[in-house]
Enzyme design. Structure first.
Site, PDB file in Angstrom:
ATOM      1  N   THR A   1      -6.856   2.376   3.027  1.00  0.00           N
ATOM      2  CA  THR A   1      -5.959   3.520   3.257  1.00  0.00           C
ATOM      3  C   THR A   1      -6.741   4.758   3.671  1.00  0.00           C
ATOM      4  O   THR A   1      -6.147   5.743   4.092  1.00  0.00           O
ATOM      5  CB  THR A   1      -5.133   3.863   1.997  1.00  0.00           C
ATOM      6  OG1 THR A   1      -6.035   4.012   0.893  1.00  0.00           O
ATOM      7  CG2 THR A   1      -4.138   2.766   1.678  1.00  0.00           C
TER       8      THR A   1
ATOM      9  N   LYS B   1     -23.741   0.103 -16.546  1.00  0.00           N
ATOM     10  CA  LYS B   1     -24.390  -0.552 -17.695  1.00  0.00           C
ATOM     11  C   LYS B   1     -25.837  -0.910 -17.341  1.00  0.00           C
ATOM     12  O   LYS B   1     -26.756  -0.739 -18.140  1.00  0.00           O
ATOM     13  CB  LYS B   1     -23.600  -1.833 -18.032  1.00  0.00           C
ATOM     14  CG  LYS B   1     -24.077  -2.585 -19.237  1.00  0.00           C
ATOM     15  CD  LYS B   1     -23.189  -3.826 -19.398  1.00  0.00           C
ATOM     16  CE  LYS B   1     -23.972  -4.967 -20.007  1.00  0.00           C
ATOM     17  NZ  LYS B   1     -23.417  -6.275 -19.685  1.00  0.00           N
TER      18      LYS B   1
ATOM     19  N   TYR C   1       0.157  -1.110  -9.970  1.00  0.00           N
ATOM     20  CA  TYR C   1      -0.629   0.126 -10.002  1.00  0.00           C
ATOM     21  C   TYR C   1      -0.747   0.640 -11.435  1.00  0.00           C
ATOM     22  O   TYR C   1      -1.845   0.861 -11.936  1.00  0.00           O
ATOM     23  CB  TYR C   1       0.046   1.158  -9.107  1.00  0.00           C
ATOM     24  CG  TYR C   1      -0.681   2.477  -8.967  1.00  0.00           C
ATOM     25  CD1 TYR C   1      -1.817   2.586  -8.168  1.00  0.00           C
ATOM     26  CD2 TYR C   1      -0.226   3.623  -9.612  1.00  0.00           C
ATOM     27  CE1 TYR C   1      -2.479   3.800  -8.020  1.00  0.00           C
ATOM     28  CE2 TYR C   1      -0.870   4.831  -9.477  1.00  0.00           C
ATOM     29  CZ  TYR C   1      -1.999   4.925  -8.673  1.00  0.00           C
ATOM     30  OH  TYR C   1      -2.644   6.127  -8.529  1.00  0.00           O
TER      31      TYR C   1
HETATM   32  P1  NAD Z   1      -6.123   7.294  -0.814  1.00  0.00           P
HETATM   33  O1  NAD Z   1      -5.341   6.056  -0.555  1.00  0.00           O
HETATM   34  O2  NAD Z   1      -6.173   8.346   0.223  1.00  0.00           O
HETATM   35  O3  NAD Z   1      -7.620   6.942  -1.208  1.00  0.00           O
HETATM   36  C1  NAD Z   1      -8.008   5.717  -1.787  1.00  0.00           C
HETATM   37  C2  NAD Z   1      -9.278   5.249  -1.091  1.00  0.00           C
HETATM   38  O4  NAD Z   1      -9.710   4.012  -1.681  1.00  0.00           O
HETATM   39  C3  NAD Z   1      -9.062   4.962   0.403  1.00  0.00           C
HETATM   40  O5  NAD Z   1     -10.088   5.545   1.167  1.00  0.00           O
HETATM   41  C4  NAD Z   1      -9.110   3.427   0.490  1.00  0.00           C
HETATM   42  O6  NAD Z   1      -9.538   2.976   1.744  1.00  0.00           O
HETATM   43  C5  NAD Z   1     -10.053   3.118  -0.638  1.00  0.00           C
HETATM   44  N1  NAD Z   1      -9.896   1.744  -1.152  1.00  0.00           N
HETATM   45  C6  NAD Z   1      -8.743   1.110  -1.489  1.00  0.00           C
HETATM   46  N2  NAD Z   1      -9.012  -0.131  -1.910  1.00  0.00           N
HETATM   47  C7  NAD Z   1     -10.370  -0.285  -1.845  1.00  0.00           C
HETATM   48  C8  NAD Z   1     -11.258  -1.344  -2.141  1.00  0.00           C
HETATM   49  N3  NAD Z   1     -10.816  -2.521  -2.603  1.00  0.00           N
HETATM   50  N4  NAD Z   1     -12.583  -1.170  -1.943  1.00  0.00           N
HETATM   51  C9  NAD Z   1     -13.054   0.026  -1.468  1.00  0.00           C
HETATM   52  N5  NAD Z   1     -12.257   1.069  -1.164  1.00  0.00           N
HETATM   53  C10 NAD Z   1     -10.928   0.909  -1.364  1.00  0.00           C
HETATM   54  O7  NAD Z   1      -5.558   7.884  -2.195  1.00  0.00           O
HETATM   55  P2  NAD Z   1      -5.920   9.231  -2.955  1.00  0.00           P
HETATM   56  O8  NAD Z   1      -4.671   9.990  -3.123  1.00  0.00           O
HETATM   57  O9  NAD Z   1      -7.094   9.890  -2.346  1.00  0.00           O
HETATM   58  O10 NAD Z   1      -6.304   8.666  -4.403  1.00  0.00           O
HETATM   59  C11 NAD Z   1      -7.661   8.566  -4.835  1.00  0.00           C
HETATM   60  C12 NAD Z   1      -7.682   8.051  -6.265  1.00  0.00           C
HETATM   61  O11 NAD Z   1      -7.020   8.989  -7.139  1.00  0.00           O
HETATM   62  C13 NAD Z   1      -6.978   6.715  -6.465  1.00  0.00           C
HETATM   63  O12 NAD Z   1      -7.700   5.932  -7.382  1.00  0.00           O
HETATM   64  C14 NAD Z   1      -5.647   7.098  -7.047  1.00  0.00           C
HETATM   65  O13 NAD Z   1      -5.104   6.060  -7.843  1.00  0.00           O
HETATM   66  C15 NAD Z   1      -6.017   8.324  -7.870  1.00  0.00           C
HETATM   67  N6  NAD Z   1      -4.842   9.198  -8.053  1.00  0.00           N
HETATM   68  C16 NAD Z   1      -4.355   9.943  -7.003  1.00  0.00           C
HETATM   69  C17 NAD Z   1      -3.226  10.717  -7.180  1.00  0.00           C
HETATM   70  C18 NAD Z   1      -2.654  11.556  -6.070  1.00  0.00           C
HETATM   71  O14 NAD Z   1      -1.586  12.163  -6.260  1.00  0.00           O
HETATM   72  N7  NAD Z   1      -3.297  11.664  -4.922  1.00  0.00           N
HETATM   73  C19 NAD Z   1      -2.584  10.756  -8.436  1.00  0.00           C
HETATM   74  C20 NAD Z   1      -3.094   9.981  -9.453  1.00  0.00           C
HETATM   75  C21 NAD Z   1      -4.241   9.205  -9.263  1.00  0.00           C
END
Ligand code: NAD
Ligand code: UDP
Length: 309
Positions: A36, A104, A144
């Site tokens: 993404t 670890k 999720y």
């Molecule tokens: P996003 O989708 O823009 O970023 C997620 C990133 O992870 C992307 O660059 C994607 O390519 C990468 N990714 C996904 N699966 C992967 C894998 N298997 N291996 C390597 N890379 C992988 O989303 P975001 O909004 O930037 O969210 C970032 C983090 O913060 C996430 O873990 C999300 O769960 C957490 N989070 C975000 C929000 C929000 O409102 N933005 C709220 C709560 C938690």
């Protein structure tokens, strides 16, 4: 100067975090499979001497000597994480194990980007960190929510069993520049719809609430949490200002000056009805609170989307 690994560093939040860590003088390695995320989000730092990009899947074991690991790799918007739910669970669970095993083996400190979704459709309001949540493990959101809950469990078990130094942050809805256009989350959807003069799609009657945090506030909270000694969390990082989805739609229409109208679509099953961050713990332990109000953050985000549509 620390050597820092940011998984998911090419995503929306991750790319802002990489910017901040480089600005602070650290050497940053970004690991991302671009599911993404996008190279566009990091193209301005790709050639920076303190930045390394590795295209890889966080589920696969990874070697390297790092002082800090921020684990952000995971699709975050409902359409993206429901696109391949099994892959979402694998990324949450196996990705967390990759990071914790690396920590670890090398003594790195790990920060997990958890989520307010661990509270599910909350029966307590606002949500503080002592609340255990209300999640249906069989629902379409569970890949999720339960994936993130299991990742938290892994953090605390590696901490108790192997002494791994962990930090767990529960992030509430965050928005800002570099959200993907096809992300499907409410802020980017509404802004794009308003800029295109299309109806703003409200799911349900618009009375559901969220507290929306601007990305710079989140990045500050993440860095403070990582660098605070002797506090594992979990800690909520979010903006306690609570808005209904209808209020958000009205504000986006006002700030874009759009002639768009609002259209009401059927509610989404298992959609949490209300969510508001209780940030007393973050204030007390990190001296952190958000600085950017919704109106100001939306203006900056609208400017960004105007430049990319
Ligand atoms: P996003 O989708 O823009 O970023 C997620 C990133 O992870 C992307 O660059 C994607 O390519 C990468 N990714 C996904 N699966 C992967 C894998 N298997 N291996 C390597 N890379 C992988 O989303 P975001 O909004 O930037 O969210 C970032 C983090 O913060 C996430 O873990 C999300 O769960 C957490 N989070 C975000 C929000 C929000 O409102 N933005 C709220 C709560 C938690
Ligand atoms: N939502 C909406 N229209 C949209 C996208 C989302 O009404 O075009 C609603 C959604 O049903 C939820 C809220 O906005 O009630 C926040 O949704 P989002 O996907 O941004 O975040 P999350 O559900 O993960 O909190």
């Amino acid at each position: 100067m620390y050597h820092i690994l940011v998984t998911g560093g090419a995503g929306f939040v991750g790319s802002h975090l990489c910017d901040r860590l480089i600005q602070d003088g650290h050497a940053v390695t970004c690991l991302d499979n671009l599911f993404t995320g996008s190279k566009r989000n990091i193209e301005h730092i790709l050639r920076h001497p303190n930045f390394t990009f590795i295209e890889a899947d966080v589920q696969k074991p990874f070697t390297g000597q790092f002082d800090r690991i921020y684990n952000l790799a995971c699709p975050a918007s409902p359409p993206h994480y429901q696109h391949d739910p099994v892959e979402t669970i694998r990324t949450n669970v196996l990705g967390m194990i990759t990071c914790l095993e690396l920590a670890k083996a090398t003594g790195a400190r790990v920060l997990q980007a958890s989520t307010s979704e661990v509270y599910g459709d909350p029966l307590c309001h606002p949500q503080d960190e002592t609340y255990w949540g209300n999640v249906d493990p069989t629902s379409r959101r569970a890949c999720y929510d339960e994936g993130k809950r299991c990742a938290e469990t892994l953090c605390f078990d590696y901490h108790r069993e192997y002494g791994v130094d962990i930090r767990v942050v529960r992030i509430f809805n965050t928005y800002g520049p570099r959200m993907a256009k096809d992300d499907g989350r409410v802020v980017s959807n509404f802004i794009l719809q308003a800029l295109h003069g299309e109806p703003l799609t409200v799911y349900g009657d618009g009375s559901y609430t969220r507290s929306f945090q601007y990305v710079d506030d989140l990045v500050e909270g993440l860095v403070r949490m990582m660098e605070t000694e002797g506090f594992t969390g979990p800690v909520n990082i979010g903006n306690p200002g609570e808005f209904t989805i209808k209020q958000l739609a009205d504000l986006v229409i006002e700030l874009t000056g759009s002639s768009s109208e609002i259209t009401y679509l059927p509610p989404v099953p298992h959609d949490p009805k209300q969510r508001q961050a209780d940030i007393a713990l973050a204030k007390a332990k990190l001296g952190w609170e958000p600085k950017i109000e919704l109106r100001e953050g939306l203006k900056r985000t609208i400017d960004y989307f105007k430049s990319v549509v």
